[in-house]
Design an enzyme around this catalytic site. Structure first.
Site, PDB file in Angstrom:
ATOM      1  N   LYS A   1      24.725   2.872  82.273  1.00 43.82           N
ATOM      2  CA  LYS A   1      24.205   1.513  82.493  1.00 43.82           C
ATOM      3  C   LYS A   1      25.397   0.646  82.849  1.00 43.82           C
ATOM      4  O   LYS A   1      26.267   0.410  82.000  1.00 43.82           O
ATOM      5  CB  LYS A   1      23.557   0.961  81.224  1.00 43.82           C
TER       6      LYS A   1
ATOM      7  N   ASP B   1      14.110   8.623  73.309  1.00 45.89           N
ATOM      8  CA  ASP B   1      15.219   7.686  73.092  1.00 45.89           C
ATOM      9  C   ASP B   1      15.035   6.991  71.750  1.00 45.89           C
ATOM     10  O   ASP B   1      14.042   6.295  71.538  1.00 45.89           O
ATOM     11  CB  ASP B   1      15.246   6.645  74.220  1.00 45.89           C
TER      12      ASP B   1
ATOM     13  N   LYS C   1       9.942   8.986  79.442  1.00 46.07           N
ATOM     14  CA  LYS C   1      10.806   8.851  78.255  1.00 46.07           C
ATOM     15  C   LYS C   1      10.021   8.124  77.185  1.00 46.07           C
ATOM     16  O   LYS C   1       9.508   7.022  77.415  1.00 46.07           O
ATOM     17  CB  LYS C   1      12.064   8.069  78.655  1.00 46.07           C
TER      18      LYS C   1
ATOM     19  N   ASP D   1      23.862   6.775  75.091  1.00 39.83           N
ATOM     20  CA  ASP D   1      23.628   5.522  75.811  1.00 39.83           C
ATOM     21  C   ASP D   1      24.559   4.481  75.174  1.00 39.83           C
ATOM     22  O   ASP D   1      25.686   4.255  75.654  1.00 39.83           O
ATOM     23  CB  ASP D   1      22.130   5.145  75.686  1.00 39.83           C
TER      24      ASP D   1
ATOM     25  N   GLU E   1      18.104  10.863  73.453  1.00 39.85           N
ATOM     26  CA  GLU E   1      19.071   9.813  73.755  1.00 39.85           C
ATOM     27  C   GLU E   1      19.417   9.032  72.493  1.00 39.85           C
ATOM     28  O   GLU E   1      18.529   8.575  71.771  1.00 39.85           O
ATOM     29  CB  GLU E   1      18.426   8.887  74.812  1.00 39.85           C
TER      30      GLU E   1
ATOM     31  N   LYS F   1      10.034   6.235  73.638  1.00 36.29           N
ATOM     32  CA  LYS F   1      10.856   5.599  72.609  1.00 36.29           C
ATOM     33  C   LYS F   1      10.406   6.164  71.269  1.00 36.29           C
ATOM     34  O   LYS F   1       9.198   6.298  71.017  1.00 36.29           O
ATOM     35  CB  LYS F   1      10.639   4.081  72.651  1.00 36.29           C
TER      36      LYS F   1
ATOM     37  N   SER G   1      10.247   4.405  80.962  1.00 39.92           N
ATOM     38  CA  SER G   1      10.461   4.353  79.519  1.00 39.92           C
ATOM     39  C   SER G   1       9.206   3.794  78.872  1.00 39.92           C
ATOM     40  O   SER G   1       8.740   2.710  79.246  1.00 39.92           O
ATOM     41  CB  SER G   1      11.667   3.446  79.248  1.00 39.92           C
TER      42      SER G   1
ATOM     43  N   GLY H   1      18.190   1.727  82.272  1.00 37.94           N
ATOM     44  CA  GLY H   1      17.586   0.461  82.690  1.00 37.94           C
ATOM     45  C   GLY H   1      17.606  -0.527  81.548  1.00 37.94           C
ATOM     46  O   GLY H   1      17.608  -0.135  80.373  1.00 37.94           O
TER      47      GLY H   1
HETATM   48  C1  NPQ Z   1      17.448   1.913  76.531  1.00 37.44           C
HETATM   49  N1  NPQ Z   1      15.988   0.514  77.987  1.00 37.44           N
HETATM   50  O1  NPQ Z   1      17.554   2.810  77.335  1.00 37.44           O
HETATM   51  C2  NPQ Z   1      16.868   0.574  76.904  1.00 37.44           C
HETATM   52  C3  NPQ Z   1      16.902  -0.423  75.878  1.00 37.44           C
HETATM   53  C4  NPQ Z   1      16.190  -1.687  75.983  1.00 37.44           C
HETATM   54  C5  NPQ Z   1      14.293   0.960  79.603  1.00 37.44           C
HETATM   55  O2  NPQ Z   1      14.353   1.972  77.522  1.00 37.44           O
HETATM   56  C6  NPQ Z   1      14.606  -6.405  76.590  1.00 37.44           C
HETATM   57  C7  NPQ Z   1      15.795  -6.300  77.249  1.00 37.44           C
HETATM   58  C8  NPQ Z   1      14.090  -5.297  75.972  1.00 37.44           C
HETATM   59  C9  NPQ Z   1      16.499  -5.106  77.274  1.00 37.44           C
HETATM   60  C10 NPQ Z   1      14.280  -2.969  75.350  1.00 37.44           C
HETATM   61  C11 NPQ Z   1      14.872   1.212  78.265  1.00 37.44           C
HETATM   62  C12 NPQ Z   1      14.787  -4.089  75.989  1.00 37.44           C
HETATM   63  C13 NPQ Z   1      16.008  -3.993  76.640  1.00 37.44           C
HETATM   64  C14 NPQ Z   1      14.992  -1.788  75.368  1.00 37.44           C
HETATM   65  C15 NPQ Z   1      16.681  -2.784  76.629  1.00 37.44           C
HETATM   66  O3  NPQ Z   1      17.878   2.090  75.419  1.00 37.44           O
HETATM   67 MG    MG Z   2      18.655   4.111  75.617  1.00 38.61          MG
END
Ligand code: NPQ
Ligand code: MG
Length: 368
Positions: free
Chosen positions: A263, A189, A161, A239, A214, A163, A135, A291
């Site tokens: 998740k 995402d 991926k 998600d 996402e 953001k 990500s 994650g």
């Molecule tokens: C998601 N994760 O899929 C998340 C959201 C996310 C890997 O993109 C600190 C702790 C920062 C948890 C940032 C990924 C974070 C977090 C993003 C979770 O939406």
């Molecule tokens: Mg997500």
């Protein structure tokens, strides 16, 4: 099994670089760890709540509070405890799924260690390595993004991926496609950053042949996602909206998603996560493992889950070094774009005492 005590720890680990999403920028990862002490074995669990309630309503201090004041006292009253009894015993407490998941994982790890069974086998894994994606946060500029993506592709990640948020969507996707080509598995995402009225704008992503988009809309807006699916050709993946197997079944029935991000923390644990896997498999809906910047504890368990047959898309199961210079367990290292599924009993890893001490900001012992 009898639960005799629980150690709750709050840890804070520096991130290798700031991670920016549509909901904010994180420079450290604060998390709750649970160590379950039973008469048979000990087990570890990890909470995925963030410091602030930005991804969902849960957050670290609330997690410590609800575990201490409500979840553990309820578990103390369960006879012959095993992991299958955790969710039923905690069901009367509304929400707090991340906290429930952390506690359930610690009990499950203890139970499986006592039985000598790896979590992957318990869940029904069919692979010994899993394909890994990464990500990539929102950056200040396109050149910076292209550097980051190039670095991850060099490390072997098989899926990227990005953001996204309003103002950082079509241009970065186009730039990544132009630089790295059409063969790269690419998805985006939004973490709920868009509104229903953005449908036409989001459809501008369609020409880039993304694997999925996402969670473009609010977590409660299943109807909006179903309507968006009529306007976009890019598959919609949920998600934040998928908080249970029932939510998954409903979203699928409504046409709100054609892919699901699983998740375990968000849905209340690995046992509920497996149910979602089964619901999706029965509906021919591909799933992948999300994650939450887990330490080696949560990462080990996620990799075990991602080895189930329905996980046909690469997950956000990145190497430990994606987020941390030093992990509290042995690091997970990407090889040929994959991570090995742990083979030891339970989650298959334990934290190193010194590494753990170095990142611990608070420890509480609860004797039952
Ligand atoms: C998601 N994760 O899929 C998340 C959201 C996310 C890997 O993109 C600190 C702790 C920062 C948890 C940032 C990924 C974070 C977090 C993003 C979770 O939406
Ligand atoms: Mg997500």
């Amino acid at each position: 099994m009898k639960l005799t005590g629980i150690e709750l720890r709050v840890i804070e680990m520096p991130l290798v670089s700031p991670f920016r999403t549509s909901f904010g920028v994180e420079t450290t990862r604060e998390a709750v760890l649970v160590r379950a002490v039973t008469d048979e074995a000990e087990g570890w669990g990890e909470g995925v709540a963030m410091s602030d309630p930005l991804y969902s309503s849960e957050y670290v201090e609330a997690s410590v509070d609800v575990i201490t004041r409500f979840l553990l006292p309820a578990l103390a009253r369960v006879d012959d405890l095993d992991a299958s009894k955790v969710a039923p015993a905690l069901e009367k407490f509304k929400g707090h799924r991340m906290s429930k998941a952390a506690v359930e994982l610690a009990i499950l790890d203890a139970e499986l260690r006592a039985k000598g069974v790896p979590l992957s086998r318990e869940l029904g894994a069919v692979r010994d390595r899993v394909d890994c994606g990464v990500s990539v946060g929102i950056m200040d500029s396109i050149p910076e993004l292209l550097d980051a993506v190039g670095g991850y592709l060099d490390e072997g990640y098989v899926r990227i991926k990005l953001k996204i948020e309003p103002g950082w969507d079509v241009d970065p996707v186009r730039a990544v496609r132009e630089r790295f080509g059409d063969d790269v598995l690419l998805q985006v995402d939004a973490n709920t950053a868009y509104r229903r009225g953005d449908a036409r704008h989001l459809a501008r992503l369609d020409p880039f042949d993304l694997l999925l988009i996402e969670q473009p809309l609010d977590e409660e807006d299943l109807l909006g996602h179903a309507q968006l699916a009529e306007v976009m050709t890019t598959p919609i993946c949920l998600d934040e909206s998928i908080v249970s197997a029932r939510a998954a079944a409903d979203a699928i029935a409504l046409g709100a998603c054609s892919i699901v991000n699983i998740k375990p923390g968000r849905v209340g644990g690995y046992l509920e996560a497996r149910k979602i896997h089964d619901v999706c498999a029965a509906n021919d809906i591909p799933v992948w493992c999300g994650g939450m910047l887990e330490t080696g504890i949560g990462r080990a368990a996620n990799v075990a889950l991602a080895a189930l047959p329905g996980f046909t898309l690469p997950g956000d199961t990145s190497g430990s070094n994606r987020y941390y210079t030093s992990d509290i367990t042995e690091p997970f290292v990407i090889e040929n774009g994959t991570l090995p599924v742990p083979t030891g009993p339970g989650i298959g890893v334990v934290p190193d005492a010194d590494a753990l001490a170095a990142v611990t900001t608070r420890t509480e012992w609860i004797t039952l």
